[in-house]
Design a protein around this motif. Structure first.
Motif, PDB file in Angstrom:
ATOM      1  N   HIS A   3       1.094  -0.796  -0.065  1.00  0.00           N
ATOM      2  CA  HIS A   3      -0.291   0.028   0.203  1.00  0.00           C
ATOM      3  C   HIS A   3       1.015   1.276   0.075  1.00  0.00           C
ATOM      4  O   HIS A   3       1.784   1.540   0.754  1.00  0.00           O
ATOM      5  N   ILE A   4       0.589   1.690  -1.284  1.00  0.00           N
ATOM      6  CA  ILE A   4       1.530   2.827  -1.329  1.00  0.00           C
ATOM      7  C   ILE A   4       1.042   4.373  -0.696  1.00  0.00           C
ATOM      8  O   ILE A   4       0.135   4.617  -1.615  1.00  0.00           O
ATOM      9  N   GLN A   5       1.098   5.518  -0.371  1.00  0.00           N
ATOM     10  CA  GLN A   5       0.965   6.938  -0.065  1.00  0.00           C
ATOM     11  C   GLN A   5       1.590   7.721  -0.720  1.00  0.00           C
ATOM     12  O   GLN A   5       3.307   7.359   0.352  1.00  0.00           O
ATOM     13  N   ALA A   6       1.950   9.377  -0.629  1.00  0.00           N
ATOM     14  CA  ALA A   6       1.955   9.725  -1.084  1.00  0.00           C
ATOM     15  C   ALA A   6       1.316  11.620  -0.438  1.00  0.00           C
ATOM     16  O   ALA A   6       0.349  11.567  -1.138  1.00  0.00           O
ATOM     17  N   TYR A   7       2.312  12.204   0.223  1.00  0.00           N
ATOM     18  CA  TYR A   7       1.790  13.484   0.544  1.00  0.00           C
ATOM     19  C   TYR A   7       2.888  14.655  -0.025  1.00  0.00           C
ATOM     20  O   TYR A   7       4.277  14.667   0.501  1.00  0.00           O
ATOM     21  N   ARG A   8       2.477  15.928  -0.380  1.00  0.00           N
ATOM     22  CA  ARG A   8       2.614  16.622  -1.237  1.00  0.00           C
ATOM     23  C   ARG A   8       2.489  17.578  -0.398  1.00  0.00           C
ATOM     24  O   ARG A   8       1.502  18.046  -0.303  1.00  0.00           O
ATOM     25  N   SER A   9       3.592  18.475   0.281  1.00  0.00           N
ATOM     26  CA  SER A   9       3.574  19.602   1.211  1.00  0.00           C
ATOM     27  C   SER A   9       5.460  20.316   1.135  1.00  0.00           C
ATOM     28  O   SER A   9       6.184  19.658   0.986  1.00  0.00           O
ATOM     29  N   GLY A  33       7.881  19.486  -1.282  1.00  0.00           N
ATOM     30  CA  GLY A  33       8.657  18.067  -1.646  1.00  0.00           C
ATOM     31  C   GLY A  33       7.149  16.778  -1.609  1.00  0.00           C
ATOM     32  O   GLY A  33       6.433  17.870  -1.728  1.00  0.00           O
ATOM     33  N   LEU A  34       7.778  16.125  -1.799  1.00  0.00           N
ATOM     34  CA  LEU A  34       7.334  14.479  -1.595  1.00  0.00           C
ATOM     35  C   LEU A  34       7.656  13.713  -0.658  1.00  0.00           C
ATOM     36  O   LEU A  34       8.582  13.109  -0.438  1.00  0.00           O
ATOM     37  N   LEU A  35       6.588  12.876   0.422  1.00  0.00           N
ATOM     38  CA  LEU A  35       6.961  11.747   1.021  1.00  0.00           C
ATOM     39  C   LEU A  35       6.212  10.799   0.665  1.00  0.00           C
ATOM     40  O   LEU A  35       4.766  11.078   1.142  1.00  0.00           O
ATOM     41  N   VAL A  36       6.895   9.693   0.207  1.00  0.00           N
ATOM     42  CA  VAL A  36       6.115   8.320  -0.240  1.00  0.00           C
ATOM     43  C   VAL A  36       6.554   7.569   1.180  1.00  0.00           C
ATOM     44  O   VAL A  36       7.305   7.472   0.957  1.00  0.00           O
ATOM     45  N   HIS A  41       6.222   2.650   6.380  1.00  0.00           N
ATOM     46  CA  HIS A  41       7.073   2.779   5.851  1.00  0.00           C
ATOM     47  C   HIS A  41       8.192   4.026   4.691  1.00  0.00           C
ATOM     48  O   HIS A  41       7.657   4.329   3.956  1.00  0.00           O
ATOM     49  N   VAL A  42       9.166   4.438   5.469  1.00  0.00           N
ATOM     50  CA  VAL A  42       9.313   5.708   4.009  1.00  0.00           C
ATOM     51  C   VAL A  42      10.294   5.269   3.084  1.00  0.00           C
ATOM     52  O   VAL A  42      11.055   4.643   3.394  1.00  0.00           O
ATOM     53  N   VAL A  43       9.376   5.421   1.907  1.00  0.00           N
ATOM     54  CA  VAL A  43      10.392   4.799   0.671  1.00  0.00           C
ATOM     55  C   VAL A  43      11.416   5.970   0.358  1.00  0.00           C
ATOM     56  O   VAL A  43      12.116   5.789  -0.598  1.00  0.00           O
ATOM     57  N   ALA A  44      10.453   7.436  -0.225  1.00  0.00           N
ATOM     58  CA  ALA A  44      11.046   8.275  -0.155  1.00  0.00           C
ATOM     59  C   ALA A  44      10.705   9.350   0.322  1.00  0.00           C
ATOM     60  O   ALA A  44      10.020   9.799   0.605  1.00  0.00           O
ATOM     61  N   CYS A  45      11.479  10.319   0.217  1.00  0.00           N
ATOM     62  CA  CYS A  45      11.477  12.186   0.520  1.00  0.00           C
ATOM     63  C   CYS A  45      12.466  13.072  -0.535  1.00  0.00           C
ATOM     64  O   CYS A  45      14.048  12.142  -0.088  1.00  0.00           O
ATOM     65  N   GLY A  46      11.849  13.773  -0.735  1.00  0.00           N
ATOM     66  CA  GLY A  46      12.566  14.631  -1.472  1.00  0.00           C
ATOM     67  C   GLY A  46      11.387  15.541  -2.321  1.00  0.00           C
ATOM     68  O   GLY A  46      10.823  16.013  -2.127  1.00  0.00           O
ATOM     69  N   GLU A  47      12.671  16.123  -2.860  1.00  0.00           N
ATOM     70  CA  GLU A  47      11.241  17.434  -4.236  1.00  0.00           C
ATOM     71  C   GLU A  47      10.637  16.531  -4.882  1.00  0.00           C
ATOM     72  O   GLU A  47      10.539  16.140  -5.493  1.00  0.00           O
ATOM     73  N   ALA A  48       9.110  17.024  -5.045  1.00  0.00           N
ATOM     74  CA  ALA A  48       7.990  16.808  -5.317  1.00  0.00           C
ATOM     75  C   ALA A  48       8.486  16.284  -7.577  1.00  0.00           C
ATOM     76  O   ALA A  48       7.847  15.507  -8.535  1.00  0.00           O
ATOM     77  N   GLU A  60      -2.337   7.959  -5.113  1.00  0.00           N
ATOM     78  CA  GLU A  60      -3.129   9.392  -5.210  1.00  0.00           C
ATOM     79  C   GLU A  60      -2.065  10.166  -4.302  1.00  0.00           C
ATOM     80  O   GLU A  60      -1.589   9.490  -3.554  1.00  0.00           O
ATOM     81  N   VAL A  61      -1.867  11.418  -4.715  1.00  0.00           N
ATOM     82  CA  VAL A  61      -0.946  11.502  -4.204  1.00  0.00           C
ATOM     83  C   VAL A  61      -2.120  12.923  -3.334  1.00  0.00           C
ATOM     84  O   VAL A  61      -3.321  14.201  -3.775  1.00  0.00           O
ATOM     85  N   GLN A  62      -1.882  13.104  -1.795  1.00  0.00           N
ATOM     86  CA  GLN A  62      -2.526  14.288  -1.392  1.00  0.00           C
ATOM     87  C   GLN A  62      -1.979  15.399  -0.710  1.00  0.00           C
ATOM     88  O   GLN A  62      -0.653  15.664  -0.443  1.00  0.00           O
ATOM     89  N   GLU A  63      -2.631  16.390  -1.303  1.00  0.00           N
ATOM     90  CA  GLU A  63      -1.828  17.850  -1.497  1.00  0.00           C
ATOM     91  C   GLU A  63      -2.074  18.673   0.336  1.00  0.00           C
ATOM     92  O   GLU A  63      -3.401  18.528   0.607  1.00  0.00           O
TER      93      GLU A  63
END
Length: 436
Positions: A3-9, A33-36, A41-48, A60-63
């Motif tokens: 299950h993958i989630q992404a958060y843009r902020s 940024g984007l936190l995936v 668990h964190v699989v990626a964090c960096g520039e969106a 789905e990317v949660q803005e």
């Protein structure tokens, strides 16, 4: 199936201690940024812009506009049975214990009462963005069972222990060296490393444990070397003098614990206000940690913690709210008071250092920085969504800021539970602020 989630902020996290590497090298900041997160668990964090290109189809990317994403806050010293005595008037430490704390803790022999209070306590932590805490129970074994049961339901990274206390306390709150050992051993074997839960051997403080009981605490640490040690140290002048009377063979307060083998990695000593230089050195040598509890230290008139001296000696330090001697569950408000305490000592705390103390610094104090405290890939996805426009004043003040440092400082001075838009533990939302 994953299950993958992404958060843009906007995203900010510490990767080192500003006192060691300088403020600029201590953080990573992504204005967009984007936190995936995958399976908690964190699989990626960096520039969106860079990460969105490789994001799997269908994710789905949660803005999250007007927000700042940081790791979940870490509270390195707090008492869950003392929620009912927070904001109790007019005492310093020893009288406060006798007049408020001990009577309140007497009710925790009842499992239902302990369960109800544990759930209230955990909801307050999550409402304030705290995802991990090092927690005192009471002398009653059932108090810790109730706490762990409630924490397990929310899949939280929590550490707790049964108080060991066999003297200088009311009869209804004392155990014996033998019973404290046996009860603690049973709790360790049932709960330590169960899911995200961990155990702390918890003598209340040196005056309320006999030599025999402190020896049993040391025995538990030898038998279970990966558990924690959690107690109090050098909080109050009268307390320090009392310790010297009770343990004249020891050179000082810390030496009492050292004598019984309680200094070690994963040993966390709350307060540490009135330490001598040799004690700071000994804490560093043994890789022991201090919990800095400014709201409690001010409220109980205990003193001003010397953060710069701890830094000079390389002692691990995390933040503690110390509820109920502390006056707020909010780590933002705790950082507010911590900044003021250090101002009184002539030491200016940079906003990045404040964030470090509440996140990665707390994780390092707990020896958990390989799992929590930052957005390092592989870490457990505990994080908080901070609302930069939480109040009209904050929204106005943020419009005047010119850097993330300024924004962070405004959050730590004006922020409280209203600034917590959402709290996530292991990738799951465990608190969502009401839209109103």
């Amino acid at each position: 199936m994953s299950h993958i989630q992404a958060y843009r902020s906007a995203i900010l996290h510490c990767i080192a201690d500003p006192a060691e590497v300088g403020v600029d090298a201590a953080v990573e900041y992504f204005a967009d940024g984007l936190l995936v997160v995958e399976d908690g668990h964190v699989v990626a964090c960096g520039e969106a812009s860079a990460l969105l290109v490789d994001l799997a189809d269908g994710v789905e990317v949660q803005e999250l506009p007007n927000s700042l994403l940081t790791p979940g806050f870490i509270d390195t010293h707090i008492h869950f049975p003392q929620v009912g005595v927070i904001a109790s008037y007019g005492e310093q430490l020893l009288d406060w214990l006798n007049n408020y704390t001990f009577p309140a803790e007497g009710h925790f022999h009842d499992k239902q009462h302990a369960s109800d209070m544990a759930e209230l306590f955990l909801q307050e932590l999550l409402r304030n963005g705290t995802t991990t805490a090092l927690v005192f129970g009471t002398v009653h074994k059932v108090s810790v069972e109730a706490f762990f049961e409630q924490a397990e339901k929310h899949n939280l990274r929590m550490i707790a222990g049964k108080v060991m206390m066999d003297r200088h306390a009311p009869d209804f709150l004392t155990d014996t060296p033998e019973s404290s050992y046996a009860d603690s051993k049973e709790l360790i074997e049932r709960w330590h490393q169960r899911g995200r839960l961990l155990y702390a051997v918890t003598p209340r403080f040196a005056p309320t444990s006999s030599d025999e009981q402190l020896s049993e605490a040391g025995r538990l640490l030898r038998e279970y070397p990966d558990v924690y040690l959690h107690t109090h140290l050098s909080e109050n002048h009268a307390e320090c003098a009392w310790v010297q009377e009770l343990f004249p063979q020891c050179s000082g307060y810390l030496d009492v614990y050292d004598h019984f083998g309680l200094l070690r990695p994963r040993a966390v000593f709350a307060h540490g206000i009135h330490l001598q230089e040799a004690e700071f050195k000994r804490l560093a040598e043994t890789d022991s940690a201090i919990s800095f509890c400014p709201t409690s230290n001010l409220f109980l008139g205990s003193g001003l913690f010397n953060l710069s001296e701890a830094e000079r000696h390389g002692v691990r330090v995390g933040m503690g709210t110390d509820v109920g001697g502390g006056t707020s569950f909010s780590m933002l408000q705790t950082l507010n008071e911590g900044y003021k305490v250090q101002q009184l000592r002539g030491h200016k705390v940079h906003p990045y250092k404040s964030l470090y103390l509440a996140t990665l610094g707390g994780a390092r104090a707990l020896q958990l920085d390989d799992r929590i405290g930052s957005f390092r890939v592989g870490n457990e996805a505990d994080f908080v969504v901070l609302d930069l426009h939480a109040t009209p004043l904050m929204k106005y003040r943020m419009a005047q800021t010119r850097s993330i440092e300024e924004q962070l400082f405004v959050l730590t001075i004006l922020g409280d539970d209203r600034a917590i838009r959402a709290t996530y533990a292991a990738g799951q939302c465990v608190h969502q602020r009401d839209a109103a």
